[in-house]
Design a protein around this motif. Structure first.
Motif, PDB file in Angstrom:
ATOM      1  N   ARG A 133       0.834  -1.203   0.000  1.00  0.00           N
ATOM      2  CA  ARG A 133       0.000   0.000   0.000  1.00  0.00           C
ATOM      3  C   ARG A 133       0.874   1.261   0.000  1.00  0.00           C
ATOM      4  O   ARG A 133       0.555   2.247  -0.669  1.00  0.00           O
ATOM      5  N   LYS A 134       1.985   1.219   0.720  1.00  0.00           N
ATOM      6  CA  LYS A 134       2.920   2.345   0.683  1.00  0.00           C
ATOM      7  C   LYS A 134       3.502   2.510  -0.714  1.00  0.00           C
ATOM      8  O   LYS A 134       3.634   3.633  -1.224  1.00  0.00           O
ATOM      9  N   LYS A 135       3.843   1.381  -1.327  1.00  0.00           N
ATOM     10  CA  LYS A 135       4.404   1.409  -2.680  1.00  0.00           C
ATOM     11  C   LYS A 135       3.440   2.041  -3.675  1.00  0.00           C
ATOM     12  O   LYS A 135       3.842   2.803  -4.568  1.00  0.00           O
ATOM     13  N   PHE A 136       2.146   1.733  -3.517  1.00  0.00           N
ATOM     14  CA  PHE A 136       1.130   2.259  -4.435  1.00  0.00           C
ATOM     15  C   PHE A 136       0.554   3.603  -3.972  1.00  0.00           C
ATOM     16  O   PHE A 136      -0.415   4.098  -4.545  1.00  0.00           O
ATOM     17  N   ASN A 137       1.147   4.160  -2.906  1.00  0.00           N
ATOM     18  CA  ASN A 137       0.763   5.490  -2.402  1.00  0.00           C
ATOM     19  C   ASN A 137      -0.679   5.541  -1.883  1.00  0.00           C
ATOM     20  O   ASN A 137      -1.396   6.517  -2.108  1.00  0.00           O
ATOM     21  N   PHE A 138      -1.106   4.485  -1.181  1.00  0.00           N
ATOM     22  CA  PHE A 138      -2.414   4.480  -0.547  1.00  0.00           C
ATOM     23  C   PHE A 138      -2.272   4.944   0.899  1.00  0.00           C
ATOM     24  O   PHE A 138      -1.433   4.414   1.648  1.00  0.00           O
ATOM     25  N   GLU A 139      -3.076   5.907   1.296  1.00  0.00           N
ATOM     26  CA  GLU A 139      -3.052   6.374   2.671  1.00  0.00           C
ATOM     27  C   GLU A 139      -3.506   5.250   3.603  1.00  0.00           C
ATOM     28  O   GLU A 139      -4.324   4.408   3.224  1.00  0.00           O
ATOM     29  N   PRO A 140      -3.004   5.217   4.843  1.00  0.00           N
ATOM     30  CA  PRO A 140      -3.308   4.109   5.763  1.00  0.00           C
ATOM     31  C   PRO A 140      -4.797   3.914   6.034  1.00  0.00           C
ATOM     32  O   PRO A 140      -5.253   2.781   6.225  1.00  0.00           O
ATOM     33  N   ASP A 141      -5.588   5.000   6.070  1.00  0.00           N
ATOM     34  CA  ASP A 141      -7.000   4.884   6.435  1.00  0.00           C
ATOM     35  C   ASP A 141      -7.925   4.769   5.228  1.00  0.00           C
ATOM     36  O   ASP A 141      -9.151   4.764   5.372  1.00  0.00           O
ATOM     37  N   VAL A 142      -7.370   4.653   4.021  1.00  0.00           N
ATOM     38  CA  VAL A 142      -8.187   4.586   2.805  1.00  0.00           C
ATOM     39  C   VAL A 142      -8.578   3.146   2.502  1.00  0.00           C
ATOM     40  O   VAL A 142      -7.766   2.225   2.619  1.00  0.00           O
ATOM     41  N   THR A 143      -9.830   2.928   2.143  1.00  0.00           N
ATOM     42  CA  THR A 143     -10.296   1.616   1.694  1.00  0.00           C
ATOM     43  C   THR A 143     -10.031   1.507   0.199  1.00  0.00           C
ATOM     44  O   THR A 143     -10.594   2.255  -0.605  1.00  0.00           O
ATOM     45  N   ASN A 144      -9.166   0.580  -0.168  1.00  0.00           N
ATOM     46  CA  ASN A 144      -8.779   0.423  -1.569  1.00  0.00           C
ATOM     47  C   ASN A 144      -9.675  -0.593  -2.259  1.00  0.00           C
ATOM     48  O   ASN A 144      -9.674  -1.777  -1.929  1.00  0.00           O
ATOM     49  N   ILE A 145     -10.461  -0.117  -3.224  1.00  0.00           N
ATOM     50  CA  ILE A 145     -11.390  -0.952  -3.994  1.00  0.00           C
ATOM     51  C   ILE A 145     -10.719  -1.266  -5.326  1.00  0.00           C
ATOM     52  O   ILE A 145     -10.293  -0.363  -6.045  1.00  0.00           O
ATOM     53  N   LEU A 146     -10.641  -2.535  -5.662  1.00  0.00           N
ATOM     54  CA  LEU A 146      -9.903  -2.948  -6.866  1.00  0.00           C
ATOM     55  C   LEU A 146     -10.794  -3.627  -7.883  1.00  0.00           C
ATOM     56  O   LEU A 146     -11.581  -4.514  -7.548  1.00  0.00           O
ATOM     57  N   TYR A 147     -10.659  -3.197  -9.144  1.00  0.00           N
ATOM     58  CA  TYR A 147     -11.123  -3.997 -10.282  1.00  0.00           C
ATOM     59  C   TYR A 147      -9.883  -4.464 -11.022  1.00  0.00           C
ATOM     60  O   TYR A 147      -9.000  -3.655 -11.339  1.00  0.00           O
ATOM     61  N   PHE A 148      -9.808  -5.761 -11.325  1.00  0.00           N
ATOM     62  CA  PHE A 148      -8.680  -6.246 -12.127  1.00  0.00           C
ATOM     63  C   PHE A 148      -9.194  -7.164 -13.230  1.00  0.00           C
ATOM     64  O   PHE A 148     -10.267  -7.759 -13.135  1.00  0.00           O
ATOM     65  N   VAL A 201     -14.112  -5.527  -6.684  1.00  0.00           N
ATOM     66  CA  VAL A 201     -15.408  -5.359  -7.342  1.00  0.00           C
ATOM     67  C   VAL A 201     -15.307  -5.860  -8.782  1.00  0.00           C
ATOM     68  O   VAL A 201     -14.360  -5.541  -9.495  1.00  0.00           O
ATOM     69  N   ILE A 202     -16.257  -6.694  -9.165  1.00  0.00           N
ATOM     70  CA  ILE A 202     -16.327  -7.216 -10.526  1.00  0.00           C
ATOM     71  C   ILE A 202     -17.726  -6.879 -11.036  1.00  0.00           C
ATOM     72  O   ILE A 202     -18.690  -7.607 -10.759  1.00  0.00           O
ATOM     73  N   PRO A 203     -17.877  -5.771 -11.768  1.00  0.00           N
ATOM     74  CA  PRO A 203     -19.220  -5.273 -12.098  1.00  0.00           C
ATOM     75  C   PRO A 203     -19.948  -6.053 -13.170  1.00  0.00           C
ATOM     76  O   PRO A 203     -21.150  -5.925 -13.321  1.00  0.00           O
ATOM     77  N   SER A 220     -11.697 -14.401 -12.339  1.00  0.00           N
ATOM     78  CA  SER A 220     -11.305 -13.284 -11.478  1.00  0.00           C
ATOM     79  C   SER A 220     -11.908 -13.432 -10.084  1.00  0.00           C
ATOM     80  O   SER A 220     -11.256 -13.154  -9.069  1.00  0.00           O
ATOM     81  N   THR A 221     -13.163 -13.877 -10.036  1.00  0.00           N
ATOM     82  CA  THR A 221     -13.815 -14.100  -8.749  1.00  0.00           C
ATOM     83  C   THR A 221     -13.108 -15.187  -7.954  1.00  0.00           C
ATOM     84  O   THR A 221     -12.844 -15.035  -6.753  1.00  0.00           O
ATOM     85  N   ILE A 222     -12.774 -16.292  -8.624  1.00  0.00           N
ATOM     86  CA  ILE A 222     -12.075 -17.390  -7.957  1.00  0.00           C
ATOM     87  C   ILE A 222     -10.705 -16.934  -7.457  1.00  0.00           C
ATOM     88  O   ILE A 222     -10.284 -17.269  -6.344  1.00  0.00           O
ATOM     89  N   LEU A 223     -10.001 -16.144  -8.273  1.00  0.00           N
ATOM     90  CA  LEU A 223      -8.680 -15.663  -7.871  1.00  0.00           C
ATOM     91  C   LEU A 223      -8.783 -14.727  -6.666  1.00  0.00           C
ATOM     92  O   LEU A 223      -7.990 -14.826  -5.722  1.00  0.00           O
ATOM     93  N   ALA A 224      -9.762 -13.822  -6.690  1.00  0.00           N
ATOM     94  CA  ALA A 224      -9.957 -12.913  -5.550  1.00  0.00           C
ATOM     95  C   ALA A 224     -10.271 -13.700  -4.288  1.00  0.00           C
ATOM     96  O   ALA A 224      -9.749 -13.396  -3.196  1.00  0.00           O
TER      97      ALA A 224
END
Length: 358
Positions: free
Chosen positions: A179-194, A270-272, A281-285
């Motif tokens: 999270r530090k590497k990707f510059n995410f603040e400590p209190d931020v909820t990181n939502i990912l689509y991949f 999130v997989i919309p 992707s769901t299985i991998l998550a």
């Protein structure tokens, strides 16, 4: 001297960027030799495969979009029916030669937007001609039976999609350090689509929903990680996100290590899009122990525990879920999904697949 293994042909060969076929092949390798091949050209691909592989005992069809494509593009309805008749006769000849034909229905329809009426006719005929059909859930079996207007219970086998444990590298660092590497603040909820990003996958709707959030209430960030093959679509997405500093876009195909690191740094995935019968992707998550946000249609996957997912029915509900994401029991959801994924073993998948081949 060991007994020679029976030869199974997987068609088409989509193993390059998808571990599924290799994992399935490994799970049956004690009894079967597996060879992966694309469909030969023309309207008699099945006997051509047999000629190329005279010792073949089982033909296992996976994705049939290429066959549907070559049949659907016809100058006239008469030409279409002639081509379809030739291919079905070819499949019948293969079966008469003693080859068992299995079809795993991964998608209810192709994603390429082909002629739906023609495609349904082709798929219904394939149902009648193959020996056994594999689907990944009972929900998918029910849905496909209705859509194809064919009683799949006569030849359907429910075999879950196996997990991806040990199929990908481990994260290169701890979640905190990533999270530090990707510059995410400590209190931020990181939502990912991949995953690959295409118009039918609903990523544009996801961005629209996220853009409506009140960021003074909910401290969150959206990360989009995946290749965009269409430059025009890429530009459309960039236009949507350019004014939102809470969205990070990595519009490139990610090598496995980078993909795993992105998933590890996420708090929820999130997989919309879910107009399909299963989702790697769901299985991998789940395997990586991540909570999920999925559309209602994704219930057809049949593998996600209710306690590990938040469903949405439309864009408004997706916006609400994203706005209130801080209220979800993310750690408990993650633990539930991880446990469910570990139960989806390839040993079970292989055992049931071998029963289909026998």
């Amino acid at each position: 001297m060991s007994k020679k293994k029976d030869l199974v042909i997987f068609a088409p060969n989509w193993s390059k960027n998808n571990p599924y076929q290799n994992l399935l092949a490994d799970s049956i390798s004690d009894k079967y030799e597996v060879k992966m091949q694309n469909y030969p050209a023309g309207f008699r691909p099945f006997t051509s495969l047999h000629k190329q592989n005279p010792t073949m005992t089982v033909l296992h069809l996976h994705w049939v979009a290429d066959l549907v494509h070559r049949l659907s593009w016809s100058k006239s309805s008469l030409f279409f029916y002639i081509k379809l008749g030739l291919m079905l006769y070819d499949l019948w000849r293969l079966k008469k030669s003693g080859i068992k034909v299995i079809w795993t229905v991964h998608n209810k329809l192709s994603h390429q937007g082909l002629n739906k009426k023609k495609e349904l006719l082709i798929r219904r005929q394939f149902c009648r001609f193959v020996d056994e059909i594999i689907l990944h859930s009972t929900q998918a079996t029910d849905l496909v039976s209705k859509l194809y207007e064919y009683p799949l219970s006569e030849k359907a086998n429910v075999i879950s999609h196996g997990n991806y444990e040990y199929s990908y590298p481990k994260p290169s660092a701890s979640k905190i350090n990533l999270r530090k590497k990707f510059n995410f603040e400590p209190d931020v909820t990181n939502i990912l689509y991949f995953g690959s990003i295409r118009p039918y996958k609903g990523v544009d709707n996801l961005i629209d929903s996220f853009n409506q959030l009140n960021f003074t209430i909910n401290s969150s960030r959206l990360t989009l990680a995946g290749g965009v093959s269409d430059p025009n679509y890429r530009n459309q997405l960039l236009e949507k996100i350019k004014l939102n500093k809470h969205i990070t876009a990595v519009f490139d195909f990610l090598p496995e290590q980078q993909l795993v690191d992105q998933i590890s740094a996420a708090d929820i995935v999130v997989i919309p899009f879910a107009d399909t019968l299963t989702s790697g992707s769901t299985i991998l998550a789940m395997t990586q122990g991540k909570p999920l946000i999925l559309p209602e249609k994704a219930r057809v996957f049949g593998c996600v525990p209710e306690e590990g997912v938040k469903y949405f029915a439309n864009t408004a509900e997706l916006t609400s879920v994203l706005q209130n994401i801080h209220t979800l029991p993310l750690q408990a959801m993650a633990k539930t999904n991880r446990a469910a994924a570990l139960n989806l073993t390839w040993e079970k998948v292989g055992g049931l697949t071998k029963q289909c081949y026998s």
